[in-house]
Design a protein around this motif. Structure first.
Motif, short mmCIF file in Angstrom:
data_model
loop_
_atom_site.label_atom_id
_atom_site.label_comp_id
_atom_site.label_asym_id
_atom_site.label_seq_id
_atom_site.Cartn_x
_atom_site.Cartn_y
_atom_site.Cartn_z
N LYS A 138 78.53 57.71 93.44
CA LYS A 138 77.10 57.39 93.31
C LYS A 138 76.40 58.32 92.31
CE LYS A 138 76.59 55.19 97.85
NZ LYS A 138 77.55 54.19 97.48
N LYS A 139 77.06 58.52 91.18
CA LYS A 139 76.49 59.35 90.11
C LYS A 139 75.87 58.43 89.05
CE LYS A 139 78.21 63.50 91.31
NZ LYS A 139 77.36 64.60 91.72
N PRO A 140 74.74 58.84 88.49
CA PRO A 140 74.04 57.91 87.58
C PRO A 140 74.51 57.96 86.12
CG PRO A 140 72.69 59.84 87.98
CD PRO A 140 73.95 60.05 88.77
N PHE A 141 75.50 58.82 85.80
CA PHE A 141 75.82 58.94 84.37
C PHE A 141 76.51 57.69 83.81
CE2 PHE A 141 79.73 60.89 86.24
CZ PHE A 141 80.71 60.20 85.56
N LYS A 142 76.38 57.54 82.48
CA LYS A 142 77.04 56.42 81.80
C LYS A 142 78.27 56.93 81.04
CE LYS A 142 73.74 52.76 81.11
NZ LYS A 142 72.32 52.95 80.89
N THR A 143 79.20 56.06 80.81
CA THR A 143 80.38 56.39 80.01
C THR A 143 80.39 55.51 78.76
OG1 THR A 143 81.66 57.07 81.95
CG2 THR A 143 82.91 56.47 79.97
N TYR A 144 80.44 56.17 77.61
CA TYR A 144 80.47 55.47 76.32
C TYR A 144 81.86 55.65 75.70
CZ TYR A 144 75.40 55.58 76.84
OH TYR A 144 74.11 55.42 77.31
N VAL A 145 82.43 54.56 75.21
CA VAL A 145 83.75 54.62 74.58
C VAL A 145 83.64 54.01 73.18
CG1 VAL A 145 86.17 53.93 74.71
CG2 VAL A 145 84.88 54.34 76.83
N LEU A 146 83.99 54.78 72.17
CA LEU A 146 83.95 54.27 70.79
C LEU A 146 85.38 53.93 70.35
CD1 LEU A 146 82.45 53.67 68.14
CD2 LEU A 146 82.56 56.10 67.61
N MET A 147 85.56 52.67 69.96
CA MET A 147 86.90 52.21 69.57
C MET A 147 86.89 51.59 68.17
SD MET A 147 88.18 50.34 73.07
CE MET A 147 86.61 49.56 73.40
N GLY A 148 88.06 51.54 67.58
CA GLY A 148 88.22 50.85 66.30
C GLY A 148 88.65 49.41 66.53
N ASP A 149 88.53 48.59 65.48
CA ASP A 149 88.95 47.19 65.64
C ASP A 149 90.48 47.06 65.51
OD1 ASP A 149 88.66 47.79 62.92
OD2 ASP A 149 87.17 46.21 62.57
N GLY A 150 91.07 47.82 64.58
CA GLY A 150 92.53 47.82 64.48
C GLY A 150 93.17 48.32 65.76
N GLU A 151 92.47 49.22 66.42
CA GLU A 151 92.95 49.78 67.69
C GLU A 151 93.19 48.68 68.72
OE1 GLU A 151 90.19 52.61 69.42
OE2 GLU A 151 91.62 53.18 70.98
N HIS A 152 92.52 47.55 68.54
CA HIS A 152 92.64 46.47 69.53
C HIS A 152 93.98 45.74 69.49
CE1 HIS A 152 88.58 47.42 70.56
NE2 HIS A 152 88.71 46.64 71.61
N GLY A 153 94.90 46.23 68.65
CA GLY A 153 96.28 45.77 68.75
C GLY A 153 96.98 46.36 69.96
N GLU A 154 96.35 47.37 70.58
CA GLU A 154 96.97 48.05 71.73
C GLU A 154 96.73 47.26 73.02
OE1 GLU A 154 98.84 50.64 71.43
OE2 GLU A 154 98.36 51.12 69.34
N GLY A 155 97.79 46.94 73.73
CA GLY A 155 97.68 46.14 74.95
C GLY A 155 96.92 46.84 76.07
N SER A 156 96.99 48.18 76.09
CA SER A 156 96.32 48.94 77.17
C SER A 156 94.81 48.66 77.19
CB SER A 156 96.57 50.44 76.97
OG SER A 156 96.29 50.82 75.63
#
Ligand SMILES: Cc1ncc(C[n+]2csc(CCOP(=O)(O)OP(=O)(O)O)c2C)c(N)n1
Ligand SMILES: [Mg+2]
Length: 280
Positions: A138-156
């Motif tokens: 119940k913590k109010p913080f947000k998590t931001y993740v910056l990704m690349g588009d080529g990175e989206h070849g990764e199945g994970s």
């Protein structure tokens, strides 16, 4: 975003670009194109959006940021330099033996780095863990993740995208640096022939598309998350690789830059010209 804040963020984005270019020039090489691509996003996150006190990086309540595409770390180090987390003498040791600022971010070297990254495809899974943990505690913080588009070849990434939607992680914000290029060519040719945003939408996310170099649009998008309660949000930021170094923009050759003296001088002169607007 009021005019004063916009100007302040644009100045930081400019300074981040200066740090990127100067560090590559001094060191002899570096990931200039990927870092310049996300400088405006980085500046908006750290100087206008995130609940983050550079003097208290271990604060468990603060927002989290994961640079999933760790090779963009010169943009992060540029922001850290502007925030006073590291100083110029640290940045000058970039990617040298024993440095605190290696070629990919190392969480053991700087407290403000939440996880070490560089092997693509891990930021979103880690971000899911942080966001789910925040909900459970119940913590109010947000998590931001910056990704690349080529990175989206990764199945994970796609496993994490399913998980985030299934768990309703509306405290998770993914940002796609959508510059259309990756290490060795165009994304649509190398790994991602269909729209990444449409795929996230099909996975159950809210998706919005913005100009990733317009700090006003970046700010509005980031401060309106979640778009829908109960859903994670993806911000597709349309960007230009190497933005701010005109001779290199949208040219895959500058993914990793080995600037000769001439190119380095040209890039710095161009930035100086742009930076004149902040001189008294
Ligand atoms: C698992 C893994 N595979 C390959 C690489 C090598 N690599 C580094 S950057 C990159 C391309 C990334 O492209 P993109 O995500 O579009 O980021 P951009 O450089 O455009 O900002 C690749 C394949 C890596 N770091 N990790
Ligand atoms: Mg890319």
């Amino acid at each position: 975003m009021d005019a004063k804040l916009k100007d302040a963020v644009e100045y930081r984005a400019y300074m981040i670009r200066r740090h990127i270019v100067e560090t590559c020039a001094n060191h002899g090489d570096g990931h200039a194109g990927p870092s310049l691509s996300c400088a405006d996003i980085m500046a908006t996150l750290y100087f206008a959006v995130m609940n983050f006190d550079p003097k208290n990086p271990k604060d468990p309540e603060r927002d989290r940021f994961l640079l999933s595409a760790g090779h963009k770390c010169l943009a992060l180090y540029g922001a850290f330099t502007e925030l006073g987390i590291i100083d110029q003498s640290v940045l000058d040791t970039y990617n040298s033996l024993g440095t605190r600022v290696p070629g990919h971010p190392d969480a053991k070297k700087i407290d403000a780095i939440d996880f070490s990254t560089g092997s693509l495809g891990h930021g979103l899974p880690l971000g899911c863990g942080l966001a789910l943990g925040a909900k459970m505690a119940k913590k109010p913080f947000k998590t931001y993740v910056l990704m690349g588009d080529g990175e989206h070849g990764e199945g994970s990434i796609w496993e994490a995208a399913s998980f985030a939607a299934a768990k309703g992680l509306d405290n998770l914000v993914a940002i796609l640096d959508n510059n259309g290029l990756q290490i060795n060519g165009r994304n649509d040719e190398v790994c991602c022939p269909t729209s990444i945003g449409e795929r996230y939408r099909a996975f159950g996310w809210s998706v919005i598309t913005i100009d990733g170099h317009d700090v006003n649009e970046i700010y509005t998008a980031l401060t309106n998350c979640p778009v829908k309660e109960g859903k994670p949000t993806l911000i597709v930021a349309k960007t230009i690789k190497s933005k701010g170094m005109s001779f290199a923009e949208n040219n895959v050759k500058y993914h990793h830059w080995n600037p000769g003296k001439e190119e380095a001088e040209r890039a710095i002169a161009e930035l100086d010209e742009y930076g004149k607007r902040w001189q008294a």
